[in-house]
Design a protein around this motif. Structure first.
Motif, PDB file in Angstrom:
ATOM      1  N   SER A  58      52.834 -48.732 -26.966  1.00 50.17           N
ATOM      2  CA  SER A  58      53.878 -49.198 -26.037  1.00 50.17           C
ATOM      3  C   SER A  58      55.117 -49.670 -26.782  1.00 50.17           C
ATOM      4  O   SER A  58      55.035 -50.178 -27.901  1.00 50.17           O
ATOM      5  CB  SER A  58      53.310 -50.358 -25.199  1.00 50.17           C
ATOM      6  OG  SER A  58      54.323 -51.248 -24.787  1.00 50.17           O
ATOM      7  N   THR A  59      56.234 -49.549 -26.101  1.00 52.36           N
ATOM      8  CA  THR A  59      57.506 -50.049 -26.654  1.00 52.36           C
ATOM      9  C   THR A  59      57.437 -51.555 -26.911  1.00 52.36           C
ATOM     10  O   THR A  59      58.233 -52.075 -27.681  1.00 52.36           O
ATOM     11  CB  THR A  59      58.665 -49.804 -25.668  1.00 52.36           C
ATOM     12  OG1 THR A  59      58.376 -50.474 -24.432  1.00 52.36           O
ATOM     13  CG2 THR A  59      58.866 -48.326 -25.390  1.00 52.36           C
TER      14      THR A  59
ATOM     15  N   TYR B 270      56.744 -42.590 -19.950  1.00 50.14           N
ATOM     16  CA  TYR B 270      58.102 -42.607 -19.387  1.00 50.14           C
ATOM     17  C   TYR B 270      58.437 -41.366 -18.561  1.00 50.14           C
ATOM     18  O   TYR B 270      59.262 -41.423 -17.645  1.00 50.14           O
ATOM     19  CB  TYR B 270      59.145 -42.894 -20.490  1.00 50.14           C
ATOM     20  CG  TYR B 270      59.350 -44.381 -20.547  1.00 50.14           C
ATOM     21  CD1 TYR B 270      60.285 -44.995 -19.745  1.00 50.14           C
ATOM     22  CD2 TYR B 270      58.480 -45.187 -21.286  1.00 50.14           C
ATOM     23  CE1 TYR B 270      60.410 -46.361 -19.692  1.00 50.14           C
ATOM     24  CE2 TYR B 270      58.581 -46.560 -21.246  1.00 50.14           C
ATOM     25  CZ  TYR B 270      59.560 -47.141 -20.448  1.00 50.14           C
ATOM     26  OH  TYR B 270      59.661 -48.499 -20.388  1.00 50.14           O
TER      27      TYR B 270
ATOM     28  N   GLU C  53      60.151 -48.845 -10.663  1.00 45.48           N
ATOM     29  CA  GLU C  53      58.883 -48.872 -11.399  1.00 45.48           C
ATOM     30  C   GLU C  53      57.726 -49.497 -10.608  1.00 45.48           C
ATOM     31  O   GLU C  53      56.628 -48.933 -10.580  1.00 45.48           O
ATOM     32  CB  GLU C  53      59.089 -49.670 -12.703  1.00 45.48           C
ATOM     33  CG  GLU C  53      57.839 -49.804 -13.565  1.00 45.48           C
ATOM     34  CD  GLU C  53      57.994 -50.858 -14.664  1.00 45.48           C
ATOM     35  OE1 GLU C  53      58.838 -51.759 -14.527  1.00 45.48           O
ATOM     36  OE2 GLU C  53      57.248 -50.763 -15.655  1.00 45.48           O
TER      37      GLU C  53
ATOM     38  N   TYR D 145      52.920 -45.173  -9.040  1.00 40.20           N
ATOM     39  CA  TYR D 145      52.472 -45.686 -10.347  1.00 40.20           C
ATOM     40  C   TYR D 145      51.121 -46.391 -10.180  1.00 40.20           C
ATOM     41  O   TYR D 145      50.215 -46.251 -11.016  1.00 40.20           O
ATOM     42  CB  TYR D 145      53.568 -46.625 -10.872  1.00 40.20           C
ATOM     43  CG  TYR D 145      53.385 -47.218 -12.244  1.00 40.20           C
ATOM     44  CD1 TYR D 145      52.485 -46.708 -13.178  1.00 40.20           C
ATOM     45  CD2 TYR D 145      54.179 -48.311 -12.638  1.00 40.20           C
ATOM     46  CE1 TYR D 145      52.367 -47.273 -14.435  1.00 40.20           C
ATOM     47  CE2 TYR D 145      54.068 -48.879 -13.891  1.00 40.20           C
ATOM     48  CZ  TYR D 145      53.152 -48.368 -14.784  1.00 40.20           C
ATOM     49  OH  TYR D 145      53.048 -48.940 -16.017  1.00 40.20           O
TER      50      TYR D 145
ATOM     51  N   ASP E 191      45.324 -46.660 -28.179  1.00 42.40           N
ATOM     52  CA  ASP E 191      46.124 -45.884 -27.220  1.00 42.40           C
ATOM     53  C   ASP E 191      45.425 -44.542 -27.066  1.00 42.40           C
ATOM     54  O   ASP E 191      44.649 -44.138 -27.930  1.00 42.40           O
ATOM     55  CB  ASP E 191      47.545 -45.678 -27.775  1.00 42.40           C
ATOM     56  CG  ASP E 191      48.573 -45.401 -26.686  1.00 42.40           C
ATOM     57  OD1 ASP E 191      49.384 -46.294 -26.393  1.00 42.40           O
ATOM     58  OD2 ASP E 191      48.580 -44.267 -26.132  1.00 42.40           O
TER      59      ASP E 191
ATOM     60  N   TYR F 131      48.814 -57.153 -18.349  1.00 44.69           N
ATOM     61  CA  TYR F 131      50.143 -57.150 -17.750  1.00 44.69           C
ATOM     62  C   TYR F 131      50.621 -55.725 -17.509  1.00 44.69           C
ATOM     63  O   TYR F 131      51.818 -55.489 -17.350  1.00 44.69           O
ATOM     64  CB  TYR F 131      51.144 -57.997 -18.562  1.00 44.69           C
ATOM     65  CG  TYR F 131      50.990 -57.918 -20.063  1.00 44.69           C
ATOM     66  CD1 TYR F 131      49.979 -58.620 -20.704  1.00 44.69           C
ATOM     67  CD2 TYR F 131      51.828 -57.141 -20.821  1.00 44.69           C
ATOM     68  CE1 TYR F 131      49.806 -58.532 -22.073  1.00 44.69           C
ATOM     69  CE2 TYR F 131      51.662 -57.046 -22.202  1.00 44.69           C
ATOM     70  CZ  TYR F 131      50.652 -57.747 -22.808  1.00 44.69           C
ATOM     71  OH  TYR F 131      50.474 -57.646 -24.160  1.00 44.69           O
TER      72      TYR F 131
END
Ligand code: NAD
Ligand code: G6P
Ligand code: MN
Length: 443
Positions: A13-14, A90, A109, A118, A39, A145
């Motif tokens: 993740s970013t 993304y 989102e 989503y 991941d 989260y």
């Protein structure tokens, strides 16, 4: 002090590098013996994992660091799983934002049809990692989260009712930081009362330890400026589109001035405004902004560290705002009874709201998890909005569990963001075709 073993799920993740830096910065409070990244995208994981391996060797060689795409290696011998996965990455966030535009509805989102789409993808990914966690480390707690947190939390309640999973969002923390600046305090000095659903709530009180109430002062400020502050307090929410969101809180307050609104209410109270704004540049949405900025920056930076063979002078930035995740882990590990706004089953916390609704309220967190603090009876305006929205979230989870096209159509029809059952049906058919195998088959 005891040392902990942590796996970050969504290791590509970013947000992973910033969170790893934050964990290093918190070693005195929450020491690590092992840190693993997991991941299911090997390339993303390797790019960030190689850079972070170099960084940890230099800055914290005592921590056993590794990265993997193998669930058994990732989830064996861990005390905490910090989960921030994005099923579909993304490319799919872009669709969540752009597909609804074809039907005259905004795309976002976590809110409206984008959030619903989503949600249907996230449930599968979340169940997968919960099951790995329970198989390989049955005592482990998941601090989740991953979004859309409201739907994910409801899915966990229904489909994994006994799992040790805590759902939390950073928006209450981030906005409190803005409020603290408005009144010249630190966030730690302030205590809030708050009620709502995730990305759908209101603060009813913001007090300091002496009991002084700041809500009037903050209201006066927000009525003029929204949550825009003089000095930038939040490193995560600074892009132009976020500034606009902070400013818009002014108009959210105008509708229901008694309480301070969560910024995400703009999608439900002003959907026409959001749509008009998006239609100025329908080809360029928030996902494009993130891909061009945060994602590019983080991955380029990782490649630079790996090429240089050292992170000296070019370490990642510390995501200090994420230290609430350490507060949460500490609350479980050391029974600190920290007061935190979390997403939990209502069970009377909001007196005039269903017991089985997943709500967002302040909780006292100890080693058995969160205990919700009662917020009393809420006004009918907020109650009605919340009841509509929570029913959407419940219908999505039922649609998922029962493979029900009908319930998904109802969920979209009921969403305050969708104008009619006709539009809901056209949107649903489009979302089904765009989400492909990411969604369960509906019939
Ligand atoms: P991202 O796409 O950069 O990262 C998500 C990662 O998850 C990707 O590397 C992807 O390959 C991985 N992934 C997807 N499905 C997986 C699975 N089944 N198992 C393991 N890994 C999987 O996204 P991002 O922008 O960095 O955001 C990550 C998540 O954090 C999102 O869900 C986002 O909404 C969430 N988030 C939540 C909050 C909050 O307040 N609750 C705040 C910030 C971000
Ligand atoms: C806030 C919300 C998160 C959301 C994020 C989006 O922090 O609480 O739930 O994922 O904003 O931020 P982004 O920068 O990815 O648009
Ligand atoms: Mn959130």
């Amino acid at each position: 002090m005891k040392k902990f073993s942590v796996v970050i799920a969504g290791g590509g993740s970013t947000f992973t590098p910033g969170i790893v830096m934050m964990l290093l910065d918190n070693q005195d409070r929450f020491p690590l013996r092992t840190l693993k990244l997991y991941d299911n995208d090997e390339e993303r994981q390797k790019t960030l994992g190689d850079a972070l391996a170099i960084l940890l060797r230099e800055q914290a060689p005592e921590i056993d660091f590794s990265y993997t795409t193998d669930p058994e290696a990732a989830f064996s011998d861990v005390d905490f799983c910090m989960a921030h996965i994005r099923v579909g990455k993304y490319a799919m966030r872009e669709k969540d934002e752009k597909v609804p535009l074809r039907h005259g509805v905004f795309g976002q989102e976590t809110c409206g049809p984008g959030g619903i789409a989503y949600g249907m993808r996230s449930i599968t990914g979340m169940l997968e990692i919960i099951d790995y966690m329970e198989k390989y480390s049955p005592e482990c707690w998941m601090l989740n989260y991953s979004n859309p947190a409201a739907i994910v939390a409801e899915a966990c309640r229904v489909l994994r009712p006994d799992s040790k999973i805590l759902n939390i969002c950073d928006m209450p923390v981030g906005t409190l930081r803005r409020m603290s600046q408005i009144v010249g305090k630190t966030p730690a000095e302030l205590e809030v009362r708050y009620f709502g659903l995730n990305h759908f709530g209101w603060w009813t009180s913001v007090k300091d330890q002496s009991g002084h109430e700041y809500i009037d002062q903050i209201r006066d400020y927000v009525a003029e400026n929204g949550y825009l502050t003089q000095v930038e307090v939040d490193t995560q929410h600074t892009d132009p589109s976020w500034q606009e969101t902070h400013r818009k809180a002014k108009d959210l307050l105008a509708v229901a001035p008694d309480y301070l609104p969560n910024t995400y209410l703009k999608y439900y109270l002003y959907p026409d405004y959001v749509l008009d704004h998006m239609m100025e540049h329908p080809e360029y949405t928030r996902s494009n902004e993130v891909m061009e900025n945060r994602e590019k920056h983080v991955f380029d930076h990782a490649k630079k560290i790996t090429a240089q063979g050292s992170a000296e002078g070019i370490a990642f930035e510390i995501d200090a705002h994420a230290s609430f995740i350490v507060d949460l882990a500490r609350a479980i590990a050391f029974n600190t009874h920290e007061r935190m706004v979390m997403i939990v089953e209502n069970n009377g916390a909001i007196a005039n709201f269903p017991d089985d609704a997943m709500v967002e309220v302040p909780c006292i967190v100890g080693n058995d998890g969160p205990e919700a603090l009662t917020q009393g009876i809420i006004p009918q305006f907020q109650q009605a909005l919340m009841f509509q929205q929570v029913t959407v979230e419940k219908l999505v989870v039922e649609a998922y569990a029962e493979n029900s096209y009908q319930k998904m159509w109802q969920a979209l029809t009921l969403s305050k963001t969708v104008p009619s059952a006709q539009v809901a049906k056209e949107l649903l058919d489009d979302l089904i075709s765009e989400n492909g195998d990411y969604w369960p088959e509906l019939h």
